[in-house]
Every structure is written in structure tokens, then in C-alpha cells.
Motif scaffolding. Structure first.
Motif, mmCIF file in Angstrom:
data_model
loop_
_atom_site.group_PDB
_atom_site.id
_atom_site.type_symbol
_atom_site.label_atom_id
_atom_site.label_comp_id
_atom_site.label_asym_id
_atom_site.label_seq_id
_atom_site.Cartn_x
_atom_site.Cartn_y
_atom_site.Cartn_z
ATOM 1 N N ASP A 1 0.813 -1.221 0.000
ATOM 2 C CA ASP A 1 0.000 0.000 0.000
ATOM 3 C C ASP A 1 0.845 1.269 0.000
ATOM 4 O O ASP A 1 0.332 2.363 0.237
ATOM 5 N N ALA A 2 2.141 1.134 -0.259
ATOM 6 C CA ALA A 2 3.072 2.261 -0.135
ATOM 7 C C ALA A 2 2.670 3.449 -1.004
ATOM 8 O O ALA A 2 2.725 4.591 -0.547
ATOM 9 N N GLN A 3 2.268 3.200 -2.219
ATOM 10 C CA GLN A 3 1.913 4.312 -3.108
ATOM 11 C C GLN A 3 0.746 5.107 -2.531
ATOM 12 O O GLN A 3 0.773 6.345 -2.523
ATOM 13 N N TYR A 4 -0.268 4.425 -2.046
ATOM 14 C CA TYR A 4 -1.420 5.114 -1.442
ATOM 15 C C TYR A 4 -1.023 5.826 -0.152
ATOM 16 O O TYR A 4 -1.391 6.982 0.069
ATOM 17 N N ILE A 5 -0.261 5.152 0.676
ATOM 18 C CA ILE A 5 0.130 5.724 1.965
ATOM 19 C C ILE A 5 0.938 7.013 1.779
ATOM 20 O O ILE A 5 0.752 7.979 2.520
ATOM 21 N N LYS A 6 1.801 7.040 0.776
ATOM 22 C CA LYS A 6 2.685 8.192 0.571
ATOM 23 C C LYS A 6 2.112 9.240 -0.375
ATOM 24 O O LYS A 6 2.827 10.137 -0.817
ATOM 25 N N LYS A 7 0.808 9.212 -0.611
ATOM 26 C CA LYS A 7 0.212 10.134 -1.580
ATOM 27 C C LYS A 7 0.356 11.608 -1.189
ATOM 28 O O LYS A 7 0.341 12.476 -2.052
ATOM 29 N N ASN A 8 0.505 11.901 0.092
ATOM 30 C CA ASN A 8 0.611 13.291 0.535
ATOM 31 C C ASN A 8 2.033 13.728 0.855
ATOM 32 O O ASN A 8 2.249 14.864 1.270
ATOM 33 N N VAL A 9 2.991 12.839 0.667
ATOM 34 C CA VAL A 9 4.375 13.157 1.022
ATOM 35 C C VAL A 9 4.929 14.295 0.167
ATOM 36 O O VAL A 9 5.565 15.213 0.686
ATOM 37 N N ALA A 10 4.688 14.269 -1.129
ATOM 38 C CA ALA A 10 5.214 15.328 -1.998
ATOM 39 C C ALA A 10 4.664 16.694 -1.594
ATOM 40 O O ALA A 10 5.402 17.698 -1.597
ATOM 41 N N ARG A 11 3.389 16.738 -1.232
ATOM 42 C CA ARG A 11 2.785 18.010 -0.792
ATOM 43 C C ARG A 11 3.434 18.503 0.500
ATOM 44 O O ARG A 11 3.722 19.691 0.652
ATOM 45 N N ALA A 12 3.694 17.582 1.420
ATOM 46 C CA ALA A 12 4.339 17.956 2.681
ATOM 47 C C ALA A 12 5.777 18.415 2.447
ATOM 48 O O ALA A 12 6.231 19.384 3.062
ATOM 49 N N GLU A 13 6.487 17.747 1.554
ATOM 50 C CA GLU A 13 7.852 18.158 1.233
ATOM 51 C C GLU A 13 7.858 19.545 0.589
ATOM 52 O O GLU A 13 8.721 20.367 0.889
ATOM 53 N N HIS A 14 6.884 19.803 -0.271
ATOM 54 C CA HIS A 14 6.771 21.133 -0.878
ATOM 55 C C HIS A 14 6.476 22.185 0.196
ATOM 56 O O HIS A 14 7.062 23.276 0.184
ATOM 57 N N GLY A 15 5.591 21.849 1.119
ATOM 58 C CA GLY A 15 5.298 22.767 2.224
ATOM 59 C C GLY A 15 6.528 23.079 3.045
ATOM 60 O O GLY A 15 6.773 24.234 3.409
ATOM 61 N N LEU A 16 7.337 22.067 3.316
ATOM 62 C CA LEU A 16 8.575 22.292 4.062
ATOM 63 C C LEU A 16 9.529 23.185 3.277
ATOM 64 O O LEU A 16 10.212 24.036 3.868
ATOM 65 N N SER A 17 9.574 23.016 1.968
ATOM 66 C CA SER A 17 10.471 23.851 1.158
ATOM 67 C C SER A 17 10.029 25.318 1.183
ATOM 68 O O SER A 17 10.869 26.220 1.112
ATOM 69 N N ILE A 18 8.741 25.548 1.300
ATOM 70 C CA ILE A 18 8.231 26.920 1.400
ATOM 71 C C ILE A 18 8.582 27.520 2.760
ATOM 72 O O ILE A 18 8.958 28.688 2.863
ATOM 73 N N LEU A 19 8.466 26.719 3.801
ATOM 74 C CA LEU A 19 8.710 27.213 5.159
ATOM 75 C C LEU A 19 10.191 27.274 5.524
ATOM 76 O O LEU A 19 10.575 27.994 6.440
ATOM 77 N N ALA A 20 11.030 26.532 4.812
ATOM 78 C CA ALA A 20 12.451 26.420 5.161
ATOM 79 C C ALA A 20 13.175 27.760 5.290
ATOM 80 O O ALA A 20 13.962 27.930 6.220
ATOM 81 N N PRO A 21 12.945 28.724 4.403
ATOM 82 C CA PRO A 21 13.691 29.986 4.520
ATOM 83 C C PRO A 21 13.275 30.858 5.710
ATOM 84 O O PRO A 21 13.962 31.810 6.039
ATOM 85 N N LEU A 22 12.157 30.523 6.334
ATOM 86 C CA LEU A 22 11.648 31.366 7.426
ATOM 87 C C LEU A 22 12.294 30.996 8.750
ATOM 88 O O LEU A 22 12.152 29.877 9.225
ATOM 89 N N GLY A 23 12.983 31.950 9.345
ATOM 90 C CA GLY A 23 13.482 31.774 10.700
ATOM 91 C C GLY A 23 12.376 32.120 11.681
ATOM 92 O O GLY A 23 11.240 32.413 11.284
ATOM 93 N N VAL A 24 12.696 32.130 12.949
ATOM 94 C CA VAL A 24 11.680 32.425 13.967
ATOM 95 C C VAL A 24 11.113 33.827 13.764
ATOM 96 O O VAL A 24 9.894 34.020 13.722
ATOM 97 N N ALA A 25 11.990 34.797 13.596
ATOM 98 C CA ALA A 25 11.530 36.187 13.470
ATOM 99 C C ALA A 25 10.754 36.399 12.174
ATOM 100 O O ALA A 25 9.676 37.010 12.179
ATOM 101 N N SER A 26 11.274 35.914 11.060
ATOM 102 C CA SER A 26 10.576 36.126 9.789
ATOM 103 C C SER A 26 9.285 35.307 9.729
ATOM 104 O O SER A 26 8.300 35.738 9.123
ATOM 105 N N GLY A 27 9.259 34.155 10.358
ATOM 106 C CA GLY A 27 8.031 33.372 10.440
ATOM 107 C C GLY A 27 6.972 34.100 11.242
ATOM 108 O O GLY A 27 5.802 34.153 10.853
ATOM 109 N N GLU A 28 7.388 34.659 12.357
ATOM 110 C CA GLU A 28 6.447 35.431 13.188
ATOM 111 C C GLU A 28 5.916 36.630 12.404
ATOM 112 O O GLU A 28 4.716 36.919 12.436
ATOM 113 N N MET A 29 6.793 37.311 11.676
ATOM 114 C CA MET A 29 6.348 38.461 10.881
ATOM 115 C C MET A 29 5.361 38.025 9.799
ATOM 116 O O MET A 29 4.375 38.724 9.544
ATOM 117 N N ALA A 30 5.597 36.872 9.186
ATOM 118 C CA ALA A 30 4.678 36.368 8.155
ATOM 119 C C ALA A 30 3.320 36.040 8.765
ATOM 120 O O ALA A 30 2.277 36.326 8.159
#
Length: 89
Positions: A50-79
Motif C-alpha cells: 500500500d506504499a503508493q497510497y500511503i505516501k500520496k501526501n508526502v510530496a505536498r508535505a515536502e513542498h510545504g517544508l520547502s516553502i517554510l524552510a527559509p523562514l526563521g523564527v523572526a521572519s516566520g512570526e512576521m509572516a
């Protein structure tokens, strides 16, 4: 923030986030995305058929992390604060 601004603005229009919540929110979002990836890979290892079904949202989560990665604590709070103030009824 990948569209989370709209969710934050809507939430803040009903219940304002505290200063501490605004400061921690981006880190909590990162933790949530990371947990999704970790649990999905663990479950796909347990259930390889069932791996393909189970991992269906992994790419979206990885993309979300890539969006959040540049934000430090201060810049995240400002956002988050900017998103809170962007609500327009």
C-alpha cells in the motif's frame, strides 16, 4: 507561506492568535509536515503493498517544508502577523 495565510487570516478573524502562538506557528507547521512525512514512510515500510497510497501526501508535505524552510523564527512570526492583519471581511 504557501496559502496558509488565508487560513491564518480566517482563524484570526474569529480568535486572535497570542504573541506566543504567532511566534511558534511556523515551527509547529514545520513539525506537522515533518511528522506527516516520517509517519507515511514508516507506514509504507510496514505495508509495502500500500506504499503508493500511503505516501500520496508526502510530496505536498515536502513542498510545504520547502516553502517554510527559509523562514526563521523572526521572519516566520512576521509572516504570521502579516497574515493575521490581512483579513478583509
Amino acid at each position: 507561506m504557501g496559502g496558509a495565510e488565508h487560513l491564518i487570516a480566517g482563524y484570526a478573524s474569529v480568535i486572535a492568535l497570542s504573541a506566543l502562538e504567532a511566534k511558534l506557528l511556523v515551527g509547529l507547521m514545520r513539525a506537522r509536515q515533518s511528522a506527516l512525512i516520517l509517519v507515511n514512510y514508516w507506514r509504507s515500510h510496514l505495508f509495502p503493498a500500500d506504499a503508493q497510497y500511503i505516501k500520496k501526501n508526502v510530496a505536498r508535505a515536502e513542498h510545504g517544508l520547502s516553502i517554510l524552510a527559509p523562514l526563521g523564527v523572526a521572519s516566520g512570526e512576521m509572516a504570521v502577523l502579516a497574515a493575521m492583519s490581512s483579513f478583509q471581511p
